[in-house]
Every structure is written in C-alpha cells, then in structure tokens.
Design an enzyme around this catalytic site. Structure first.
Site, PDB file in Angstrom:
ATOM      1  N   ASP A 188       0.825  -1.220   0.000  1.00  0.00           N
ATOM      2  CA  ASP A 188       0.000   0.000   0.000  1.00  0.00           C
ATOM      3  C   ASP A 188       0.862   1.274   0.000  1.00  0.00           C
ATOM      4  OD1 ASP A 188      -1.773   2.056   0.656  1.00  0.00           O
ATOM      5  OD2 ASP A 188      -2.433   1.178   2.551  1.00  0.00           O
ATOM      6  N   HIS A 363      -4.048   4.593   6.634  1.00  0.00           N
ATOM      7  CA  HIS A 363      -2.942   4.059   5.824  1.00  0.00           C
ATOM      8  C   HIS A 363      -1.589   4.372   6.458  1.00  0.00           C
ATOM      9  CE1 HIS A 363      -5.474   2.997   2.351  1.00  0.00           C
ATOM     10  NE2 HIS A 363      -6.184   4.058   2.695  1.00  0.00           N
TER      11      HIS A 363
HETATM   12 ZN   LIG Z   1      -8.039   0.943  -0.522  1.00  0.00          ZN
HETATM   13 ZN   LIG Z   2      -9.194   0.462   2.725  1.00  0.00          ZN
END
Ligand SMILES: [Zn+2]
Ligand SMILES: [Zn+2]
Length: 551
Positions: A188, A363
């Site tokens: 990510d 995130h």
């Molecule tokens: Zn996502």
């Molecule tokens: Zn997500």
C-alpha cells in the site's frame, strides 16, 4: 507465475490484481473508483476485466482483503461475468452479501468465509490471511504461496499499536515469512508522502471527548459508515459523557446493524435512541452518528445541513463534527455543506487546525512502510494502491533501504510481471486494462461516447435544428427552426443562428433526390455542416441533434 494488476496502480481506487500460475488464475480484490467531475453522470468506475473474460475458464476465485469500496465495489458488476467463488473475512462478506442482495445476485453467489491466521488452497495457490490494522475492521493481508515462491499482498494497512478492537497488526506473521524468504511484496503506497507514523485510531479520543463534554446541545458526528472503530469510539465516548446515541443515514444504519449482529460493535442495551425519538430527545444528552461526511447529495448530513432531514433538525449551538478525511475532489461540496451549517449557527469541527485530531488516516506513513519492508525483506518489491507519484515515492523509499535484494518494479495497471522457476522476475507485454463507466441508476455500462456527449452538453450546450420537409415533394416547408440550450447567449447570437439557417437550407438544397428521401443522411449532413460552421464562428462544439418533421 504471473502477477497482472488490473487496477489501482497509477490511479486511486478500483484495486484489482490477478495472479496466474499455469491454467489457474485468482483475483485479489475487485474495487470501484468514484468518478472525477468530468465524467458527467457516471456514478461509478470499475476495472476493465477483458483479460479475465478472455481467460474465464481459468479464473478460480476472487479473494478480498477488506470491505472498502475500492476493494469490493466492482463485485456486483463483474461476478455475473466470472461466476467464481468469493473469499473474504466475516465483516467483508456480510457487507458484500447486502450489496449482492440489492443487485439480485445473492442466490447465485458462492461466498466463503475466511479468518485471520487461516489458510485456503485454490488450485496451485495456498493463501494465508494475515490480520492487519486499518480504518475498518476484519482486514487482512495475503501471503500467497505459489509454485515459484511466496507473494505478499498487504491490502490496505497501517500499523496501529493500540487498535480499538484490541486485535493487533500481525507483525509476527510478516516476520515469519521474512525469515522464510519472500519472492515479492506488493504494498500500500497511499500515505508515502507522510513522514513518521500514522496515529492510532485511538488518537481521536481526546478531542472527541472534549467536544462531547463541552457541547452545549446535541452533537452530530459524521464518518464513513465502514469506519467501525470510529463508530465504536463515538459510542463509547458518548456514553461516558452521559449521552445516548442515535444513527441516521441508510449506510450508517445498515453497517451498524451488521457490525452489531456480528458482535464487531459493542453497543450496550438501552443506549440507543430510536430514530423517531431523535427530534424530541433532550439535546444535551444526545450524540447522533450520521453518514454523508463527503457531502454526497441526498446523504443524511447534506440534508441535515439544510435542515431538511425527516428525523433530525439542527440549529444554533448544536455541534457537528466531521470525523473523516476531506477527499480531494469533494472539497467544494463539503465546504458548501459546512457553510450551510455555519449559517444556522451550528458549531462545526472538521479536519485541519492545530488541535488534537478528530480524524486519523487508515494508511501507513513512511516509518510503517519501512518496518514492513524490513520485516518481509522481499526479493522483489512492487508498490501498489496509489497514483503514480505515490508509487514512485514508495519505490524510492524502498530503494533507500537495503531491504529489497532484487529489483523494485514501478508498474501501472495492465503491466504484468512474470516470475520464473529460477526465482527471477521480468516485465511482460501489457494486457488490456482500463476503466469501465457504470451508471448505477440503470446498472449499465456507459460508453465513453456517451460521456463525451455529456461533456459537450455541459461545456457547449445543445443545438437542435428542426426542419420540416413535405413528404410528397421532399421540399422544405418554410425556414428551419433552431432551438438552443446552454449555447449562444451573446448579442451576435441571432445573427449566427440566421446564418445557420441559411446553411441548413443550402445543405438540403444541394442534396441529391436520393439523399433527400433518406433522412438519416440529411440529418448527418446538416450535423456535419453546422458543426463546422458553429465551431468556426464560436470555437465551441455544441451537441447538434437535427430533427426532421414530416408534414
Ligand atoms: Zn483501498
Ligand atoms: Zn481500505
């Protein structure tokens, strides 16, 4: 063994990646993307799955990392084409079930529940689900054992040391794979521009508690309805501050109900105010969770902001807290909504400013990305989940560390990598990948050309020349009418339209008798001639729709 990203690399949203070994394909995630403004009237965008359709007999399964729309939103649109089983954690599948039901697809769906720590074997792939922390619950990364080595796909994550549900990020599992040797890590990239660590979900407690206690009247908190941690904290803090909770907005009510049923949300008996009682409930003892943090039209919060909600009214000294990110592209709508609230003398709190946070990201920031790279020590590293600059910077961050022994691949959607038996990796020729536009009202795919028409309409308006033709003689009856909308308001407009009429007359006169009997040809000729003329006169390209009347 091939990895084929079909969405989410070089663009934000519609995450999807295929893994192929011999004649077996599994697909990781199938997300959607919310369209940019210029895609007028398009409700959602999904990945182009031509590659999967071409290889349909090889596709064995779709495996989901978590519940967010950018990971599961495309499923109702692609599942009928692929007809494969879907694997996901309990909460992910519960929400997916609801979606499939709405699309009338639930009866034919084959949904398989998996749990963190568990494994599934699908053809030559063995998948272990690794628990990761994020802004919603029941999120997993995938460690996929393939015939040529282990591939790790992180899904979305941050490393939250104090998760609200007490379930930690499974650092040990990543370390275990790191010791064993990992062929490739796909990770990510969303927050690569942020230094340091992303704060824990718990970081919002201080400020929310302070605001709930200080609020002179009722409090409305808006967050994403999938942010179960946030909802849990709002409930806990509200009760602690002597307030009860209510829920408004369809997605909020649905998600709370599902999460509560699955015991993923702890709401003590007697702590909820029924929707129909919200208006009359003592405001100093009430917190309402509402969906619509992005000011989506017709959402609960949008309606509340203009005091047009069936169940809840808002006014002076009520408090509204936007506990969500202001997603780029939504700023205008959100700030317009906030203005409405301020006009009503509501106390509004939103992201930004120097005080303790009322929202934190889900995130990983740079330091967490580094920890993950250090633990996994992959041979190959491929950044995913981000626009190109984010992928680029994630690659650059990995470059600075000595964690990747082989190559770092900076690739975009549609660009496959082949991992060979001897443990090497090569870029391969791109496959078809791209965007498919869906009008969710009709559930139909929209052709790019439709969007182009809408863009013309919005920018340059529409011109409808109306021509009456005598069906016996094929001659024009009088002068053509021209109706315009959104085009030519200026003073020389009348003159241009007069000339346009002359052009239509000339076009019809100069056509052969056969052409005159074929109206579609006449229409096309008029359209072409008018387009050229109007573009020259006005530098605009209105949508031209000739109408021929038979008289
Ligand atoms: Zn996502
Ligand atoms: Zn997500």
């Amino acid at each position: 063994m091939w990895t084929i990203p079909l969405g989410g690399l070089g663009e934000f949203g519609m995450n999807m990646m295929a893994l192929r070994s011999g004649d077996d394909i599994i697909v990781v995630d199938a997300g959607l993307m919310f369209p940019e403004q210029e895609l007028l009237g398009v409700d959602i965008v999904i990945p182009d799955i031509s590659y999967l359709k071409q290889n349909k007999r090889m596709v064995r399964a779709i495996v989901l990392t978590h519940v967010h729309e950018d990971h599961i939103g495309a499923i109702p649109y692609i599942l009928p084409d692929l007809e494969v089983p879907v694997y996901g954690t309990r909460f992910t599948l519960a929400i997916l079930r609801k979606k499939l039901e709405e699309h009338g697809l639930l009866d034919d769906a084959d949904l398989n529940e998996v749990s963190p720590g568990g494994t599934t074997r699908i053809g030559p792939f063995e998948i272990e689900y690794i628990h990761v922390t994020h802004s919603t619950i029941d999120c997993v990364a995938l460690a996929i054992r393939t015939p040529v080595g282990v591939i790790i796909h992180t899904g979305d994550f941050k490393i939250d040391p104090t998760p609200v549900d007490g379930k930690p990020f499974d650092l040990h599992a990543f370390a275990r794979y790191g010791q064993e040797r990992v062929l490739a890590l796909f990770s990510d990239s969303t927050n690569v521009e942020r230094p340091g660590f992303t704060p824990s979900e718990r970081a919002v407690v201080v400020r929310l508690e302070e605001l709930f206690r200080a609020a002179p009247k009722k409090v409305v908190v808006s967050c994403f309805s999938s942010s179960i941690h946030r909802i849990q904290q709002v409930v806990d803090i509200a009760l602690h501050a002597g307030r009860k909770v209510g829920f408004v907005g369809r997605s909020m009510v649905d998600n709370v109900e599902i999460a509560h049923e699955l015991r993923k949300l702890r709401i003590p008996d007697g702590s909820v105010v029924r929707p129909q009682d919200l208006k009359s409930y003592e405001p100093t003892r009430l917190v309402v969770l509402a969906s619509g943090s992005q000011a989506e039209p017709l959402s609960a919060l949008s309606r509340i902001a203009v005091d047009n909600h069936r169940l809840l009214s808002i006014g002076e000294n009520d408090t509204v807290i936007l506990s969500a990110r202001i997603i780029p592209g939504n700023e205008k709508a959100i700030f317009r909504m906030i203005d409405h609230l301020f006009r009503r003398r509501v106390l509004v709190y939103y992201e930004g400013g120097r005080s303790a946070p009322i929202h934190v990201s889900g995130h990983a920031s740079q330091e967490e990305m580094k920890i993950l790279l250090q633990l996994v020590k992959p041979k190959y590293f491929i950044p995913l989940h981000g626009e190109y600059r984010q992928l680029f910077r994630h690659a650059a961050l990995a470059e600075q560390m000595a964690a990747v022994s082989g190559e770092i691949f900076l690739i975009e959607s549609g660009q496959p990598i082949e991992f060979t038996d001897d443990g090497r990796a090569y870029r391969r020729e791109p496959v078809t990948a791209g965007r498919v536009l869906v009008d969710s009202g009709s559930l139909e795919e929209i052709e790019e050309v439709v969007v182009r028409d809408r863009r013309h309409l919005a920018a340059d308006g529409v011109v409808v020349p109306i021509i009456a033709i005598d069906k016996h003689t094929g001659l024009l009856e009088g002068s053509p009418e021209i109706v315009t909308r959104g085009f030519l308001p200026s003073e020389d407009g009348a003159e241009i339209l007069n000339k346009a009429r002359e052009i239509i007359l000339r076009t019809v006169e100069q056509s052969s008798p056969e052409e005159k009997t074929d109206w579609s040809v006449i229409k096309e000729k008029i359209r072409a001639d008018l387009k050229r003329f109007l573009n020259k006169q006005t530098a605009k390209r209105p949508l031209i729709l000739p109408v021929i009347l038979e008289v």
